[in-house]
Design a protein around this motif. Structure first.
Motif, short mmCIF file in Angstrom:
data_model
loop_
_atom_site.label_atom_id
_atom_site.label_comp_id
_atom_site.label_asym_id
_atom_site.label_seq_id
_atom_site.Cartn_x
_atom_site.Cartn_y
_atom_site.Cartn_z
N LEU A 77 9.37 71.84 43.14
CA LEU A 77 9.58 70.40 42.94
C LEU A 77 9.27 69.62 44.21
O LEU A 77 8.72 68.52 44.15
CB LEU A 77 11.02 70.15 42.49
N ARG A 78 9.62 70.17 45.36
CA ARG A 78 9.29 69.50 46.62
C ARG A 78 7.78 69.37 46.80
O ARG A 78 7.27 68.33 47.23
CB ARG A 78 9.90 70.27 47.79
N ARG A 79 7.06 70.42 46.45
CA ARG A 79 5.60 70.38 46.57
C ARG A 79 5.00 69.36 45.61
O ARG A 79 4.08 68.60 45.96
CB ARG A 79 5.03 71.78 46.29
N LEU A 80 5.56 69.29 44.39
CA LEU A 80 5.05 68.33 43.41
C LEU A 80 5.38 66.89 43.80
O LEU A 80 4.58 65.98 43.55
CB LEU A 80 5.63 68.64 42.02
N LEU A 145 11.11 60.89 38.38
CA LEU A 145 12.11 61.12 39.42
C LEU A 145 11.97 60.08 40.54
O LEU A 145 10.88 59.58 40.82
CB LEU A 145 11.96 62.52 40.02
N HIS A 146 13.11 59.80 41.17
CA HIS A 146 13.13 58.96 42.36
C HIS A 146 12.52 59.74 43.53
O HIS A 146 12.55 60.98 43.53
CB HIS A 146 14.58 58.56 42.66
N LYS A 151 17.28 61.81 39.30
CA LYS A 151 16.88 61.21 38.03
C LYS A 151 17.70 59.93 37.85
O LYS A 151 18.93 59.96 37.92
CB LYS A 151 17.15 62.17 36.88
N LEU A 152 17.04 58.81 37.63
CA LEU A 152 17.71 57.51 37.58
C LEU A 152 18.29 57.26 36.20
O LEU A 152 17.64 57.51 35.17
CB LEU A 152 16.74 56.40 37.95
N VAL A 153 19.53 56.73 36.19
CA VAL A 153 20.23 56.39 34.95
C VAL A 153 20.69 54.94 35.06
O VAL A 153 21.39 54.58 36.02
CB VAL A 153 21.44 57.31 34.70
N ILE A 154 20.30 54.10 34.11
CA ILE A 154 20.71 52.69 34.11
C ILE A 154 22.11 52.59 33.53
O ILE A 154 22.41 53.14 32.47
CB ILE A 154 19.72 51.84 33.31
N VAL A 155 22.99 51.84 34.24
CA VAL A 155 24.40 51.73 33.87
C VAL A 155 24.75 50.26 33.72
O VAL A 155 24.32 49.42 34.53
CB VAL A 155 25.28 52.39 34.96
N ASN A 167 25.18 65.57 40.98
CA ASN A 167 24.32 66.52 41.69
C ASN A 167 22.83 66.29 41.42
O ASN A 167 21.99 66.59 42.28
CB ASN A 167 24.69 67.96 41.30
N THR A 168 22.50 65.76 40.24
CA THR A 168 21.09 65.61 39.87
C THR A 168 20.72 64.19 39.47
O THR A 168 19.53 63.89 39.35
CB THR A 168 20.75 66.55 38.70
N GLU A 169 21.71 63.30 39.24
CA GLU A 169 21.44 61.96 38.74
C GLU A 169 22.02 60.90 39.65
O GLU A 169 23.07 61.12 40.29
CB GLU A 169 22.01 61.78 37.32
N ALA A 170 21.37 59.76 39.71
CA ALA A 170 21.84 58.58 40.44
C ALA A 170 21.79 57.38 39.50
O ALA A 170 20.97 57.35 38.56
CB ALA A 170 20.99 58.32 41.68
N ILE A 171 22.65 56.39 39.74
CA ILE A 171 22.75 55.27 38.82
C ILE A 171 22.04 54.05 39.39
O ILE A 171 21.95 53.86 40.61
CB ILE A 171 24.23 54.93 38.51
N VAL A 172 21.54 53.23 38.47
CA VAL A 172 20.96 51.93 38.78
C VAL A 172 21.69 50.91 37.92
O VAL A 172 21.69 51.02 36.69
CB VAL A 172 19.45 51.90 38.49
N ILE A 173 22.33 49.93 38.55
CA ILE A 173 23.09 48.93 37.81
C ILE A 173 22.11 47.97 37.15
O ILE A 173 21.15 47.50 37.77
CB ILE A 173 24.05 48.17 38.75
N GLY A 174 22.36 47.67 35.88
CA GLY A 174 21.48 46.77 35.13
C GLY A 174 21.46 45.37 35.74
O GLY A 174 22.43 44.90 36.33
#
Length: 211
Positions: A77-80, A145-146, A151-155, A167-174
């Protein structure tokens, strides 16, 4: 004559001190009421200046520490992700036909598929902008991916933060969420250790004020 004889005695020193005090009292008594009023006014003016000169002690404000976890990515994943960055740098700017000629096209909608028998971009004529092709697409595993690997999740509500994996997801406030609910979402994210990508200064100031 010796130097000891020139020194004043204690009685002489006391007498000179009393005479000085009498002179100062006489000078104060001789002052007119207008002069006394002027002196009082000067003293009152100097008092606020002295108070303003003193440094004001501001209350201590606690710093808001936002969680900044990191993703444990595999070597693949780092290489990609690195490959995707290089592809984005080489990617041309997609333009519509006649965008350089008409402002209504340049400032209007985004890119559209070139149609028409004589469309120069569709025919890929030399000297015209590049045509969009499937070969410019990024690797599938890192497509959404960011750059940090999350992985971004809209909240839109604080309850949605509980469903996010820190561990794998981060949030983005609408963008339609108000300040009060933004503060609640960020506070819930701090409790659960979830990373927030779009924290504004207003939210941080409100958190400092409510602490």
């Amino acid at each position: 004559m010796s130097t000891e004889e020139n020194k004043p005695t204690e009685q002489q020193a006391m007498e000179s001190q009393t005479t000085n005090e009498q002179v100062t009292t006489q000078q104060t008594e001789e002052q007119t009421p207008s002069q006394q009023a002027e002196e009082q006014a000067q003293q009152t003016q100097q008092a606020p200046e002295q108070a303003a000169a003193k440094p004001e002690t501001k209350p201590e404000v606690k710093e808001v520490k936002l969680p900044r976890p990191r993703v444990s990515l595999s070597d693949k994943l780092r290489r990609l992700l690195r490959l995707r960055l290089l592809m984005e740098r080489r990617e041309p700017r997609w333009m519509r036909m006649d965008e350089w000629r008409y402002l209504r096209v340049a400032h209007g909608e985004h890119w559209r598929k070139p149609r028409g028998n004589d469309n120069k971009i569709r025919l890929e004529i030399k000297g015209y902008p590049k045509r969009v092709k499937v070969g410019y697409r990024k690797p599938k595993l890192v497509r959404n991916l960011h750059p940090s690997g999350f992985k971004l999740v809209i909240v839109h509500r604080p309850e949605e933060v509980d469903k996010v994996d820190p561990n794998t997801e981060a949030i983005v406030i609408g963008r339609t969420v108000g300040l009060r609910k933004r503060v609640e979402i960020v506070r819930r994210a701090i409790e659960r250790g979830v990373r927030v990508m779009n924290v504004t200064k207003d939210v941080i100031e409100e958190l400092k004020r409510t602490q």
